[in-house]
Design a protein around this motif. Structure first.
Motif, PDB file in Angstrom:
ATOM      1  N   ALA A  54       0.836  -1.208   0.000  1.00 34.71           N
ATOM      2  CA  ALA A  54       0.000   0.000   0.000  1.00 34.71           C
ATOM      3  C   ALA A  54       0.871   1.259   0.000  1.00 34.71           C
ATOM      4  O   ALA A  54       0.589   2.216  -0.731  1.00 34.71           O
ATOM      5  N   ALA A  55       1.935   1.251   0.794  1.00 35.23           N
ATOM      6  CA  ALA A  55       2.841   2.402   0.822  1.00 35.23           C
ATOM      7  C   ALA A  55       3.522   2.592  -0.532  1.00 35.23           C
ATOM      8  O   ALA A  55       3.720   3.725  -0.983  1.00 35.23           O
ATOM      9  N   ALA A  56       3.845   1.489  -1.204  1.00 32.90           N
ATOM     10  CA  ALA A  56       4.480   1.582  -2.525  1.00 32.90           C
ATOM     11  C   ALA A  56       3.519   2.165  -3.558  1.00 32.90           C
ATOM     12  O   ALA A  56       3.932   2.923  -4.442  1.00 32.90           O
ATOM     13  N   VAL A  57       2.240   1.824  -3.446  1.00 30.08           N
ATOM     14  CA  VAL A  57       1.246   2.405  -4.357  1.00 30.08           C
ATOM     15  C   VAL A  57       1.192   3.919  -4.164  1.00 30.08           C
ATOM     16  O   VAL A  57       1.217   4.689  -5.127  1.00 30.08           O
ATOM     17  N   VAL A  58       1.132   4.352  -2.922  1.00 35.20           N
ATOM     18  CA  VAL A  58       1.088   5.790  -2.629  1.00 35.20           C
ATOM     19  C   VAL A  58       2.389   6.465  -3.074  1.00 35.20           C
ATOM     20  O   VAL A  58       2.369   7.560  -3.647  1.00 35.20           O
ATOM     21  N   ALA A  59       3.527   5.802  -2.850  1.00 44.98           N
ATOM     22  CA  ALA A  59       4.807   6.373  -3.267  1.00 44.98           C
ATOM     23  C   ALA A  59       4.873   6.526  -4.782  1.00 44.98           C
ATOM     24  O   ALA A  59       5.340   7.548  -5.292  1.00 44.98           O
ATOM     25  N   LYS A  60       4.407   5.531  -5.502  1.00 48.35           N
ATOM     26  CA  LYS A  60       4.438   5.612  -6.964  1.00 48.35           C
ATOM     27  C   LYS A  60       3.524   6.726  -7.473  1.00 48.35           C
ATOM     28  O   LYS A  60       3.910   7.528  -8.323  1.00 48.35           O
ATOM     29  N   GLU A  61       2.312   6.776  -6.953  1.00 49.09           N
ATOM     30  CA  GLU A  61       1.371   7.816  -7.379  1.00 49.09           C
ATOM     31  C   GLU A  61       1.887   9.212  -7.007  1.00 49.09           C
ATOM     32  O   GLU A  61       1.786  10.147  -7.804  1.00 49.09           O
ATOM     33  N   SER A  62       2.446   9.350  -5.816  1.00 51.62           N
ATOM     34  CA  SER A  62       2.953  10.662  -5.403  1.00 51.62           C
ATOM     35  C   SER A  62       4.189  11.048  -6.210  1.00 51.62           C
ATOM     36  O   SER A  62       4.404  12.225  -6.493  1.00 51.62           O
ATOM     37  N   GLY A  63       4.985  10.068  -6.594  1.00 47.40           N
ATOM     38  CA  GLY A  63       6.141  10.347  -7.440  1.00 47.40           C
ATOM     39  C   GLY A  63       5.728  10.834  -8.817  1.00 47.40           C
ATOM     40  O   GLY A  63       6.319  11.771  -9.368  1.00 47.40           O
ATOM     41  N   GLU A  64       4.689  10.204  -9.374  1.00 47.35           N
ATOM     42  CA  GLU A  64       4.184  10.659 -10.667  1.00 47.35           C
ATOM     43  C   GLU A  64       3.585  12.056 -10.554  1.00 47.35           C
ATOM     44  O   GLU A  64       3.741  12.882 -11.456  1.00 47.35           O
ATOM     45  N   GLY A  65       2.919  12.338  -9.443  1.00 45.33           N
ATOM     46  CA  GLY A  65       2.386  13.678  -9.208  1.00 45.33           C
ATOM     47  C   GLY A  65       3.490  14.708  -9.078  1.00 45.33           C
ATOM     48  O   GLY A  65       3.387  15.813  -9.632  1.00 45.33           O
ATOM     49  N   LEU A  66       4.555  14.359  -8.376  1.00 46.42           N
ATOM     50  CA  LEU A  66       5.689  15.272  -8.231  1.00 46.42           C
ATOM     51  C   LEU A  66       6.354  15.513  -9.582  1.00 46.42           C
ATOM     52  O   LEU A  66       6.692  16.649  -9.925  1.00 46.42           O
ATOM     53  N   GLN A  67       6.482  14.476 -10.359  1.00 43.68           N
ATOM     54  CA  GLN A  67       7.079  14.605 -11.688  1.00 43.68           C
ATOM     55  C   GLN A  67       6.250  15.554 -12.563  1.00 43.68           C
ATOM     56  O   GLN A  67       6.798  16.423 -13.230  1.00 43.68           O
ATOM     57  N   ARG A  68       4.925  15.394 -12.512  1.00 43.78           N
ATOM     58  CA  ARG A  68       4.046  16.290 -13.276  1.00 43.78           C
ATOM     59  C   ARG A  68       4.151  17.725 -12.788  1.00 43.78           C
ATOM     60  O   ARG A  68       4.236  18.663 -13.582  1.00 43.78           O
ATOM     61  N   SER A  69       4.136  17.910 -11.473  1.00 47.84           N
ATOM     62  CA  SER A  69       4.161  19.275 -10.937  1.00 47.84           C
ATOM     63  C   SER A  69       5.484  19.983 -11.231  1.00 47.84           C
ATOM     64  O   SER A  69       5.518  21.205 -11.350  1.00 47.84           O
ATOM     65  N   LEU A  70       6.559  19.220 -11.363  1.00 44.34           N
ATOM     66  CA  LEU A  70       7.853  19.816 -11.696  1.00 44.34           C
ATOM     67  C   LEU A  70       8.061  19.923 -13.206  1.00 44.34           C
ATOM     68  O   LEU A  70       9.047  20.519 -13.647  1.00 44.34           O
ATOM     69  N   GLY A  71       7.165  19.335 -13.974  1.00 48.61           N
ATOM     70  CA  GLY A  71       7.268  19.399 -15.431  1.00 48.61           C
ATOM     71  C   GLY A  71       8.388  18.541 -16.005  1.00 48.61           C
ATOM     72  O   GLY A  71       8.915  18.844 -17.075  1.00 48.61           O
ATOM     73  N   ILE A  72       8.741  17.468 -15.321  1.00 47.84           N
ATOM     74  CA  ILE A  72       9.822  16.594 -15.795  1.00 47.84           C
ATOM     75  C   ILE A  72       9.244  15.551 -16.735  1.00 47.84           C
ATOM     76  O   ILE A  72       8.271  14.868 -16.410  1.00 47.84           O
ATOM     77  N   THR A  73       9.847  15.431 -17.901  1.00 47.04           N
ATOM     78  CA  THR A  73       9.499  14.394 -18.875  1.00 47.04           C
ATOM     79  C   THR A  73      10.758  13.593 -19.170  1.00 47.04           C
ATOM     80  O   THR A  73      11.864  14.023 -18.834  1.00 47.04           O
ATOM     81  N   PRO A  74      10.619  12.431 -19.813  1.00 47.69           N
ATOM     82  CA  PRO A  74      11.827  11.676 -20.169  1.00 47.69           C
ATOM     83  C   PRO A  74      12.800  12.475 -21.037  1.00 47.69           C
ATOM     84  O   PRO A  74      13.997  12.208 -21.049  1.00 47.69           O
ATOM     85  N   GLY A  75      12.299  13.483 -21.755  1.00 48.34           N
ATOM     86  CA  GLY A  75      13.161  14.303 -22.592  1.00 48.34           C
ATOM     87  C   GLY A  75      13.812  15.474 -21.877  1.00 48.34           C
ATOM     88  O   GLY A  75      14.621  16.186 -22.467  1.00 48.34           O
ATOM     89  N   THR A  76      13.478  15.678 -20.613  1.00 49.09           N
ATOM     90  CA  THR A  76      14.095  16.768 -19.852  1.00 49.09           C
ATOM     91  C   THR A  76      15.598  16.506 -19.733  1.00 49.09           C
ATOM     92  O   THR A  76      15.999  15.423 -19.309  1.00 49.09           O
ATOM     93  N   PRO A  77      16.407  17.486 -20.106  1.00 50.84           N
ATOM     94  CA  PRO A  77      17.861  17.267 -20.080  1.00 50.84           C
ATOM     95  C   PRO A  77      18.352  16.825 -18.698  1.00 50.84           C
ATOM     96  O   PRO A  77      17.857  17.282 -17.675  1.00 50.84           O
ATOM     97  N   THR A  78      19.287  15.946 -18.692  1.00 54.05           N
ATOM     98  CA  THR A  78      19.986  15.408 -17.534  1.00 54.05           C
ATOM     99  C   THR A  78      19.093  14.546 -16.647  1.00 54.05           C
ATOM    100  O   THR A  78      19.305  13.356 -16.518  1.00 54.05           O
ATOM    101  N   ILE A  79      18.074  15.111 -16.064  1.00 56.90           N
ATOM    102  CA  ILE A  79      17.289  14.390 -15.062  1.00 56.90           C
ATOM    103  C   ILE A  79      16.174  13.521 -15.655  1.00 56.90           C
ATOM    104  O   ILE A  79      15.773  12.538 -15.043  1.00 56.90           O
ATOM    105  N   GLY A  80      15.694  13.858 -16.835  1.00 57.17           N
ATOM    106  CA  GLY A  80      14.579  13.123 -17.435  1.00 57.17           C
ATOM    107  C   GLY A  80      14.805  11.629 -17.559  1.00 57.17           C
ATOM    108  O   GLY A  80      13.985  10.826 -17.092  1.00 57.17           O
ATOM    109  N   PRO A  81      15.911  11.185 -18.158  1.00 60.16           N
ATOM    110  CA  PRO A  81      16.158   9.747 -18.269  1.00 60.16           C
ATOM    111  C   PRO A  81      16.347   9.065 -16.912  1.00 60.16           C
ATOM    112  O   PRO A  81      15.963   7.914 -16.729  1.00 60.16           O
ATOM    113  N   LEU A  82      16.927   9.788 -15.951  1.00 63.41           N
ATOM    114  CA  LEU A  82      17.121   9.214 -14.616  1.00 63.41           C
ATOM    115  C   LEU A  82      15.782   8.987 -13.921  1.00 63.41           C
ATOM    116  O   LEU A  82      15.563   7.946 -13.281  1.00 63.41           O
TER     117      LEU A  82
END
Length: 161
Positions: A54-82
């Protein structure tokens, strides 16, 4: 919904529940595999394994939310692929924890319940599977955390510690 608590991002807070819960669930599975410790570890194993999932589900969803709020995509230089690698490994960990949770609950319910002196196949197979999948839980938990920490603390790969 899974973005923040107040003004703080939820993801860096909730990942700690996975970092503690997943290895604890694996440890309880290892203890459950020892017949004389089985009665002690039975219900904590099931509860902690389901809680870690259950904690992993929340962590994954919150991570995706954080990624969206920061505007990070796989194409974002340096950090995107990581971040993309971290996300891929987190999805795999979620699958491993789901399998482990099912094994843990099933083991808690059926292993050692055959009566006095009866040793069934499930009494040997399920604990062995718990150990194998428990090792996978530990390895994937490390891999996800390592990828995430590298993305946050050393995205250019130039720091040596």
């Amino acid at each position: 919904m899974f973005d923040s608590i107040g003004d703080m991002p939820l993801h860096p807070l909730v990942v700690h529940a996975v970092v503690v819960g997943a290895p604890l669930a694996a440890l309880l599975g290892f203890l459950f595999a020892v017949p004389r410790l089985r009665a002690w570890a039975r219900w904590p194993l099931g509860v902690v394994a389901v809680g870690a999932f259950a904690a992993a589900v929340v962590a994954k969803e919150s991570g995706e939310g954080l990624q969206r709020s920061l505007g990070i995509t796989p194409g974002t230089p340096t950090i995107g692929p990581l971040i993309a690698r971290h996300s891929m490994l987190a999805t795999q960990l979620l699958v491993v924890l789901a399998a482990y949770g099912v094994l843990a609950v099933l083991s808690a319910l059926v292993v050692g319940r055959g009566g006095a002196g009866v040793v069934r196949v499930v009494d040997r197979v399920l604990p062995a599977l718990l150990v194998v999948v428990g090792v996978l839980v530990l390895v994937w938990c490390f891999r996800v955390g390592d990828a995430g920490s590298r993305a946050v603390w050393n995205p250019t790969g130039t720091q040596t510690y």
